[in-house]
Design an enzyme around this catalytic site. Structure first.
Site, PDB file in Angstrom:
ATOM      1  N   LYS A  59     -69.415 -85.091 122.823  1.00 59.49           N
ATOM      2  CA  LYS A  59     -69.834 -83.692 122.760  1.00 59.49           C
ATOM      3  C   LYS A  59     -69.689 -83.279 121.287  1.00 59.49           C
ATOM      4  O   LYS A  59     -68.591 -83.001 120.802  1.00 59.49           O
ATOM      5  CB  LYS A  59     -68.936 -82.825 123.660  1.00 59.49           C
ATOM      6  CG  LYS A  59     -69.351 -81.359 123.662  1.00 59.49           C
ATOM      7  CD  LYS A  59     -68.545 -80.591 122.642  1.00 59.49           C
ATOM      8  CE  LYS A  59     -68.951 -79.159 122.506  1.00 59.49           C
ATOM      9  NZ  LYS A  59     -70.118 -78.916 121.658  1.00 59.49           N
ATOM     10  N   GLY A  90     -61.004 -80.586 114.980  1.00 59.68           N
ATOM     11  CA  GLY A  90     -61.493 -79.214 114.874  1.00 59.68           C
ATOM     12  C   GLY A  90     -60.345 -78.265 114.617  1.00 59.68           C
ATOM     13  O   GLY A  90     -59.346 -78.619 113.981  1.00 59.68           O
ATOM     14  N   SER A  91     -60.474 -77.059 115.130  1.00 63.46           N
ATOM     15  CA  SER A  91     -59.486 -76.008 114.839  1.00 63.46           C
ATOM     16  C   SER A  91     -58.199 -76.215 115.642  1.00 63.46           C
ATOM     17  O   SER A  91     -58.194 -76.855 116.693  1.00 63.46           O
ATOM     18  CB  SER A  91     -60.079 -74.643 115.186  1.00 63.46           C
ATOM     19  OG  SER A  91     -60.313 -74.571 116.579  1.00 63.46           O
ATOM     20  N   THR A 122     -56.662 -73.885 117.270  1.00 58.94           N
ATOM     21  CA  THR A 122     -56.734 -73.127 118.520  1.00 58.94           C
ATOM     22  C   THR A 122     -57.328 -73.983 119.628  1.00 58.94           C
ATOM     23  O   THR A 122     -56.758 -74.095 120.725  1.00 58.94           O
ATOM     24  CB  THR A 122     -57.631 -71.881 118.322  1.00 58.94           C
ATOM     25  OG1 THR A 122     -57.235 -71.258 117.118  1.00 58.94           O
ATOM     26  CG2 THR A 122     -57.540 -70.927 119.469  1.00 58.94           C
ATOM     27  N   VAL A 123     -58.486 -74.594 119.344  1.00 53.89           N
ATOM     28  CA  VAL A 123     -59.127 -75.414 120.382  1.00 53.89           C
ATOM     29  C   VAL A 123     -58.321 -76.700 120.602  1.00 53.89           C
ATOM     30  O   VAL A 123     -58.167 -77.161 121.733  1.00 53.89           O
ATOM     31  CB  VAL A 123     -60.597 -75.712 120.011  1.00 53.89           C
ATOM     32  CG1 VAL A 123     -61.230 -76.627 121.040  1.00 53.89           C
ATOM     33  CG2 VAL A 123     -61.391 -74.420 119.909  1.00 53.89           C
ATOM     34  N   GLY A 124     -57.787 -77.254 119.517  1.00 56.56           N
ATOM     35  CA  GLY A 124     -56.997 -78.485 119.648  1.00 56.56           C
ATOM     36  C   GLY A 124     -55.850 -78.320 120.629  1.00 56.56           C
ATOM     37  O   GLY A 124     -55.598 -79.177 121.485  1.00 56.56           O
ATOM     38  N   GLU A 184     -56.893 -84.013 115.727  1.00 58.29           N
ATOM     39  CA  GLU A 184     -56.839 -83.880 114.268  1.00 58.29           C
ATOM     40  C   GLU A 184     -57.311 -82.479 113.933  1.00 58.29           C
ATOM     41  O   GLU A 184     -58.430 -82.095 114.277  1.00 58.29           O
ATOM     42  CB  GLU A 184     -57.717 -84.939 113.588  1.00 58.29           C
ATOM     43  CG  GLU A 184     -57.138 -86.339 113.643  1.00 58.29           C
ATOM     44  CD  GLU A 184     -55.716 -86.446 113.123  1.00 58.29           C
ATOM     45  OE1 GLU A 184     -55.319 -85.639 112.255  1.00 58.29           O
ATOM     46  OE2 GLU A 184     -54.981 -87.333 113.603  1.00 58.29           O
ATOM     47  N   CYS A 239     -61.015 -80.829 106.240  1.00 55.55           N
ATOM     48  CA  CYS A 239     -59.621 -80.598 106.650  1.00 55.55           C
ATOM     49  C   CYS A 239     -58.663 -81.052 105.556  1.00 55.55           C
ATOM     50  O   CYS A 239     -57.541 -80.577 105.474  1.00 55.55           O
ATOM     51  CB  CYS A 239     -59.320 -81.275 107.969  1.00 55.55           C
ATOM     52  SG  CYS A 239     -59.850 -82.967 108.038  1.00 55.55           S
ATOM     53  N   GLU A 291     -55.643 -71.725 107.137  1.00 56.47           N
ATOM     54  CA  GLU A 291     -56.764 -72.570 106.693  1.00 56.47           C
ATOM     55  C   GLU A 291     -58.003 -71.696 106.517  1.00 56.47           C
ATOM     56  O   GLU A 291     -58.425 -71.018 107.458  1.00 56.47           O
ATOM     57  CB  GLU A 291     -57.034 -73.662 107.733  1.00 56.47           C
ATOM     58  CG  GLU A 291     -58.102 -74.630 107.278  1.00 56.47           C
ATOM     59  CD  GLU A 291     -58.349 -75.767 108.252  1.00 56.47           C
ATOM     60  OE1 GLU A 291     -58.519 -75.501 109.447  1.00 56.47           O
ATOM     61  OE2 GLU A 291     -58.383 -76.930 107.804  1.00 56.47           O
TER      62      GLU A 291
HETATM   63  P1  NDP Z   1     -63.747 -75.567 116.852  1.00 57.94           P
HETATM   64  O1  NDP Z   1     -62.376 -76.121 116.960  1.00 57.94           O
HETATM   65  O2  NDP Z   1     -64.118 -74.403 117.656  1.00 57.94           O
HETATM   66  O3  NDP Z   1     -64.825 -76.715 117.189  1.00 57.94           O
HETATM   67  C1  NDP Z   1     -64.555 -78.095 117.189  1.00 57.94           C
HETATM   68  C2  NDP Z   1     -65.186 -78.744 118.410  1.00 57.94           C
HETATM   69  O4  NDP Z   1     -64.564 -78.228 119.598  1.00 57.94           O
HETATM   70  C3  NDP Z   1     -66.680 -78.430 118.563  1.00 57.94           C
HETATM   71  O5  NDP Z   1     -67.329 -79.538 119.140  1.00 57.94           O
HETATM   72  C4  NDP Z   1     -66.663 -77.267 119.536  1.00 57.94           C
HETATM   73  O6  NDP Z   1     -67.877 -77.087 120.211  1.00 57.94           O
HETATM   74  C5  NDP Z   1     -65.557 -77.697 120.462  1.00 57.94           C
HETATM   75  N1  NDP Z   1     -65.001 -76.603 121.257  1.00 57.94           N
HETATM   76  C6  NDP Z   1     -65.044 -75.266 121.006  1.00 57.94           C
HETATM   77  N2  NDP Z   1     -64.433 -74.575 121.981  1.00 57.94           N
HETATM   78  C7  NDP Z   1     -63.990 -75.481 122.872  1.00 57.94           C
HETATM   79  C8  NDP Z   1     -63.275 -75.389 124.095  1.00 57.94           C
HETATM   80  N3  NDP Z   1     -62.910 -74.219 124.603  1.00 57.94           N
HETATM   81  N4  NDP Z   1     -62.974 -76.516 124.751  1.00 57.94           N
HETATM   82  C9  NDP Z   1     -63.320 -77.727 124.250  1.00 57.94           C
HETATM   83  N5  NDP Z   1     -64.023 -77.879 123.109  1.00 57.94           N
HETATM   84  C10 NDP Z   1     -64.349 -76.773 122.419  1.00 57.94           C
HETATM   85  O7  NDP Z   1     -64.019 -75.288 115.330  1.00 57.94           O
HETATM   86  P2  NDP Z   1     -65.108 -74.289 114.712  1.00 57.94           P
HETATM   87  O8  NDP Z   1     -66.345 -75.056 114.557  1.00 57.94           O
HETATM   88  O9  NDP Z   1     -65.218 -73.023 115.482  1.00 57.94           O
HETATM   89  O10 NDP Z   1     -64.458 -73.965 113.305  1.00 57.94           O
HETATM   90  C11 NDP Z   1     -63.439 -72.978 113.235  1.00 57.94           C
HETATM   91  C12 NDP Z   1     -62.360 -73.396 112.274  1.00 57.94           C
HETATM   92  O11 NDP Z   1     -61.792 -74.619 112.690  1.00 57.94           O
HETATM   93  C13 NDP Z   1     -62.841 -73.685 110.855  1.00 57.94           C
HETATM   94  O12 NDP Z   1     -62.956 -72.525 110.114  1.00 57.94           O
HETATM   95  C14 NDP Z   1     -61.761 -74.589 110.358  1.00 57.94           C
HETATM   96  O13 NDP Z   1     -60.668 -73.825 109.934  1.00 57.94           O
HETATM   97  C15 NDP Z   1     -61.371 -75.386 111.578  1.00 57.94           C
HETATM   98  N6  NDP Z   1     -62.035 -76.696 111.609  1.00 57.94           N
HETATM   99  C16 NDP Z   1     -61.322 -77.775 111.220  1.00 57.94           C
HETATM  100  C17 NDP Z   1     -61.922 -79.012 111.182  1.00 57.94           C
HETATM  101  C18 NDP Z   1     -61.175 -80.200 110.736  1.00 57.94           C
HETATM  102  O14 NDP Z   1     -61.785 -81.152 110.262  1.00 57.94           O
HETATM  103  N7  NDP Z   1     -59.867 -80.222 110.892  1.00 57.94           N
HETATM  104  C19 NDP Z   1     -63.326 -79.210 111.533  1.00 57.94           C
HETATM  105  C20 NDP Z   1     -63.990 -77.991 111.969  1.00 57.94           C
HETATM  106  C21 NDP Z   1     -63.342 -76.807 111.992  1.00 57.94           C
HETATM  107  P3  NDP Z   1     -68.953 -75.985 119.689  1.00 57.94           P
HETATM  108  O15 NDP Z   1     -69.308 -76.353 118.316  1.00 57.94           O
HETATM  109  O16 NDP Z   1     -70.091 -76.186 120.602  1.00 57.94           O
HETATM  110  O17 NDP Z   1     -68.276 -74.670 119.785  1.00 57.94           O
END
Ligand code: NDP
Length: 490
Positions: free
Chosen positions: A182, A235-236, A238-240, A257, A291, A392
């Site tokens: 996904k 990703g973020s 919060t979602v992590g 991560e 990141c 961040e």
């Molecule tokens: P998210 O954590 O929201 O997105 C990362 C992944 O998780 C995407 O595939 C997203 O899908 C998916 N996702 C979102 N919501 C859910 C959920 N409830 N359950 C399961 N999976 C979910 O990051 P954002 O893209 O919103 O970025 C926000 C912030 O996160 C950035 O500003 C940055 O600070 C941080 N970030 C850090 C990264 C890193 O490399 N460590 C990479 C990206 C972001 P979808 O895109 O469809 O919402």
């Protein structure tokens, strides 16, 4: 058929059980070019939970045969995917630049890295997976081997839309797992182009599956699905955390991560030109959307003014613009959301009393008005407890903090909830050793920028940056397999 072409813009389907499949919802979302919000790069489906269920069922079925292949046989598929991706490097890189804004050379470098990762893990299929351990029984043979987890869910972000899915999928596959990917909806067209390479390599049906759609639907179903045995997420925070808690609740393995607030320390004896180059590259390349991006810059007081002047002079040369234009060094933020987040952090920096030294605005140059651009931004007089030094930002914003000693720099560097990467510029061996020993980060680099990650070495963070497992290199086997201890009595 991979795609439907309408008004010359393509709609990319899901890839389930070896077929390009229409979603049950019939809904699509357009992927917008952040350099020109009027351009739609492609459409992807807003799929449903049922689509995830179909992909997981296919992956579960396919895993029975896939795990029985030898590592070398699985590796042959990865070599084929790598060759196809290498042939398409320009098209994939251009799509990436148009979907999320990083410059074309950066996108090409990332795609080449994806090719190299595939080849690296193809080779891993021929390497050892266990140890012989002496049994106390002289007539027995005891050893360890590795078993795949089963079906792995991959939830990937938009900032490295080729490298991250591949550095999760390639080890998952080589160790005998099947995959449901996904990707971030922001960069799902690029993901579809990556999956096209797997499809054309003839990967057996169900071994690799793609489902596009919102994280709250598709990601959430991956978290909950009882037949997904492991979830790897970037990703973020919060979602992590949500992924980790959901996986834990049903006993699935998980790997997270997440963010960073990465420091660089500039010592009195640093090569300042090198330090400036590393600070700019680490902090501003990819518009700061890594990141591992440099965020906090601790400079020893004797060289503070000289470093600052050199930094400002070099930053003023940065050309902001569309990533497809040759002279551009820094592209736009990946989305309007991301731009607004960055602008709000810049405002918070001003409100908290930091001094804005450079940038802080949307650029005024012609041609940038339709994109999500922001200037490279530098603050000074930043205190480590200000929001811009703690959260961040994920944008091209550097915070300069003057320090008296290396010890003070190290204390402040560690005074954060994150622990992903860090670097120091110094010629002094004891400063280097203090930094290496005391820095609480998964990746520490000396006389090199914070944002360099080599694919053959373990990658991951400490503290809240990670769930403490490691990706990439041979370390990846720890997440994507379980150890099986075997005792054989003649
Ligand atoms: P998210 O954590 O929201 O997105 C990362 C992944 O998780 C995407 O595939 C997203 O899908 C998916 N996702 C979102 N919501 C859910 C959920 N409830 N359950 C399961 N999976 C979910 O990051 P954002 O893209 O919103 O970025 C926000 C912030 O996160 C950035 O500003 C940055 O600070 C941080 N970030 C850090 C990264 C890193 O490399 N460590 C990479 C990206 C972001 P979808 O895109 O469809 O919402």
């Amino acid at each position: 058929m991979v795609k439907i072409v309408e008004n010359s813009v393509i709609t990319y389907k899901n890839f389930i059980n070896g077929e390009w499949a229409a979603s049950t919802t019939n809904e699509v979302t357009g992927s917008i070019n952040p350099a020109n919000k009027q351009e739609i790069v492609g459409y992807v489906q807003s799929s449903s939970r049922q689509d995830v269920d179909a992909a997981v069922a296919a992956a579960k079925q396919a895993q029975k045969a896939w795990r029985k292949l030898s590592g070398a046989q699985r590796g042959d598929y990865l070599y084929k995917v790598a060759n196809i991706m290498e042939d398409r490097i320009d098209d994939i890189a251009e799509t990436m630049t148009k979907e999320m804004g990083k410059t074309f050379p950066e996108s090409k470098g990332e795609t080449a890295r994806g090719v190299a990762i595939l080849r690296y893990y193809a080779g891993e299929g021929m390497r050892k997976v266990g140890d012989v351990i002496p049994s106390t029984d002289s007539e027995a043979l005891m050893f360890t081997t590795r078993a795949p987890l089963g079906v792995v869910g991959v939830i990937s972000p938009w900032n490295f839309p080729v490298a991250i899915p591949i550095w999760k999928m390639a080890p998952a596959l080589i160790y005998g797992n099947t995959v449901v990917l996904k990707p971030a909806q922001e960069t799902a067209v690029t993901a579809a182009k990556v999956i096209e390479c797997f499809a054309e390599a003839g990967i057996p049906a169900g071994v690799v599956n793609l489902v596009t759609g919102p994280g709250s639907v598709i990601g959430q179903r991956i978290i909950e699905h009882p037949d997904i045995n492991g979830i790897t997420f970037t990703g973020s925070n919060t979602v992590g955390k949500r992924v980790g808690q959901g996986a834990l609740a049903r006993g699935a393995k998980y790997q997270l991560e997440m963010g960073g607030k990465n420091p660089v320390i500039i010592a009195n004896d640093a090569d300042l030109d090198l330090a400036v180059e590393g600070t700019i590259s680490g902090g501003l390349r990819s518009t700061g959307q890594k990141c591992t991006a440099t965020s906090r810059v601790f400079v020893q007081k004797d060289v503070y003014d000289e470093f600052k002047e050199k930094l400002l002079s070099k930053v003023s040369e940065i050309k902001v613009g569309c990533g497809m234009q040759g002279e551009t060094w820094m592209g736009p933020c990946a989305s309007e959301n991301q731009l607004n987040t960055v602008l709000s952090y810049i405002q918070k920096g001003k409100d908290e009393g930091a001094t804005l030294l450079y940038g802080g605005e949307r650029p005024a140059e012609n041609g940038t008005e339709n994109g999500f651009y922001v200037q490279p931004t530098i603050f000074e007089n930043v205190k480590n407890d200000m929001i811009i030094a703690r959260e961040e930002i994920f944008g091209p914003v550097l915070a300069l903090i003057k320090v008296d000693t290396i010890e003070e720099a190290l204390d402040l560097s560690n005074d954060t909830e994150f622990g992903l990467s860090a670097s120091i510029y110094t010629k002094n061996i004891s400063s280097m050793l203090s930094f290496i020993n005391e820095m609480e980060a998964g990746l520490v680099r000396v006389n090199a920028e914070t944002a360099g990650v080599e694919l053959q070495a373990p990658f991951g963070g400490m503290k809240q940056s990670s769930s403490h497992s490691r990706e990439q290199g041979q370390a990846a086997i720890e997440f994507f397999t379980s150890i099986k201890t075997v005792f054989v009595k003649a």
